[in-house]
Design a protein around this motif. Structure first.
Motif, mmCIF file in Angstrom:
data_model
loop_
_atom_site.group_PDB
_atom_site.id
_atom_site.type_symbol
_atom_site.label_atom_id
_atom_site.label_comp_id
_atom_site.label_asym_id
_atom_site.label_seq_id
_atom_site.Cartn_x
_atom_site.Cartn_y
_atom_site.Cartn_z
ATOM 1 N N MET A 1 0.830 -1.356 -0.039
ATOM 2 C CA MET A 1 0.095 0.068 -0.054
ATOM 3 C C MET A 1 0.892 1.067 0.262
ATOM 4 S SD MET A 1 -3.005 -1.292 -0.360
ATOM 5 C CE MET A 1 -4.061 0.037 0.079
ATOM 6 N N ARG A 2 1.886 1.006 0.517
ATOM 7 C CA ARG A 2 2.788 2.534 0.672
ATOM 8 C C ARG A 2 4.347 1.953 0.040
ATOM 9 N NH1 ARG A 2 4.604 3.409 6.132
ATOM 10 N NH2 ARG A 2 5.260 5.636 5.565
ATOM 11 N N PHE A 3 4.558 2.717 -1.080
ATOM 12 C CA PHE A 3 5.823 2.446 -1.723
ATOM 13 C C PHE A 3 6.438 3.683 -2.580
ATOM 14 C CE2 PHE A 3 2.330 1.427 -4.492
ATOM 15 C CZ PHE A 3 2.715 2.111 -5.608
ATOM 16 N N ILE B 1 9.297 0.073 -5.995
ATOM 17 C CA ILE B 1 8.975 -0.574 -7.092
ATOM 18 C C ILE B 1 9.296 0.100 -8.442
ATOM 19 C CG2 ILE B 1 6.547 -1.243 -8.287
ATOM 20 C CD1 ILE B 1 5.562 -2.035 -5.768
ATOM 21 N N VAL B 2 9.778 -0.732 -9.262
ATOM 22 C CA VAL B 2 10.443 -0.085 -10.644
ATOM 23 C C VAL B 2 9.473 -0.081 -11.758
ATOM 24 C CG1 VAL B 2 12.334 -0.291 -12.374
ATOM 25 C CG2 VAL B 2 12.815 -1.034 -9.586
ATOM 26 N N THR B 3 9.097 0.841 -12.271
ATOM 27 C CA THR B 3 8.298 0.971 -13.529
ATOM 28 C C THR B 3 9.105 1.456 -14.615
ATOM 29 O OG1 THR B 3 7.433 3.387 -12.808
ATOM 30 C CG2 THR B 3 6.318 1.459 -11.867
ATOM 31 N N GLN B 4 8.486 1.320 -15.668
ATOM 32 C CA GLN B 4 8.919 1.742 -16.951
ATOM 33 C C GLN B 4 8.350 2.815 -17.888
ATOM 34 O OE1 GLN B 4 11.680 0.545 -18.106
ATOM 35 N NE2 GLN B 4 11.787 -0.738 -16.570
ATOM 36 N N GLY B 5 8.171 3.962 -16.705
ATOM 37 C CA GLY B 5 7.574 5.304 -17.409
ATOM 38 C C GLY B 5 6.253 5.814 -17.251
ATOM 39 N N ILE C 1 1.846 4.741 -12.158
ATOM 40 C CA ILE C 1 0.980 3.611 -11.359
ATOM 41 C C ILE C 1 -0.191 4.451 -10.520
ATOM 42 C CG2 ILE C 1 0.897 1.288 -10.929
ATOM 43 C CD1 ILE C 1 3.788 1.540 -9.824
ATOM 44 N N GLU C 2 -0.944 3.934 -10.497
ATOM 45 C CA GLU C 2 -2.207 4.652 -9.493
ATOM 46 C C GLU C 2 -2.409 3.333 -8.612
ATOM 47 O OE1 GLU C 2 -6.616 6.559 -9.597
ATOM 48 O OE2 GLU C 2 -5.110 6.957 -11.362
ATOM 49 N N VAL C 3 -2.478 3.693 -7.230
ATOM 50 C CA VAL C 3 -2.874 2.879 -6.357
ATOM 51 C C VAL C 3 -3.903 3.266 -5.435
ATOM 52 C CG1 VAL C 3 -2.247 1.384 -4.307
ATOM 53 C CG2 VAL C 3 -0.643 1.636 -6.460
ATOM 54 N N ALA C 4 -4.898 2.680 -5.079
ATOM 55 C CA ALA C 4 -6.137 3.247 -4.079
ATOM 56 C C ALA C 4 -5.579 2.572 -2.834
ATOM 57 C CB ALA C 4 -7.221 2.617 -4.506
#
Length: 76
Positions: A11-13, A65-69, A72-75
């Motif tokens: 939830m927290r990152f 958390i690694v993303t590629q551009g 991300i949306e987290v509720a």
């Protein structure tokens, strides 16, 4: 940095995002919560951004958390 496999999304990152793959530019983003203020790091090489996170007292203990551009949306 320790890699941990999550069975459920945390939830927290802190999101470590590749903002320009051609140049190798990365940025770390944290949306904030009641315990930790939000922040956005400067754009730089991945190792520089990761090194900056290691020295930030406010983000200790938060998973990265690694993303590629794409954001991300987290509720909560």
């Amino acid at each position: 940095m320790t890699l941990i496999t999550f069975t459920r999304a945390p939830m927290r990152f802190i999101e470590l995002r590749c903002v320009d793959p051609r140049r190798g530019h990365w940025q770390a983003i944290y949306a904030g919560d009641e315990w930790t203020n939000s922040f956005i790091t400067g754009i730089g090489q991945r190792w520089l951004v990761e090194d900056a996170l290691r020295h930030l007292e406010t983000c200790r203990g938060l998973p990265v958390i690694v993303t590629q551009g794409e954001p991300i949306e987290v509720a909560a």
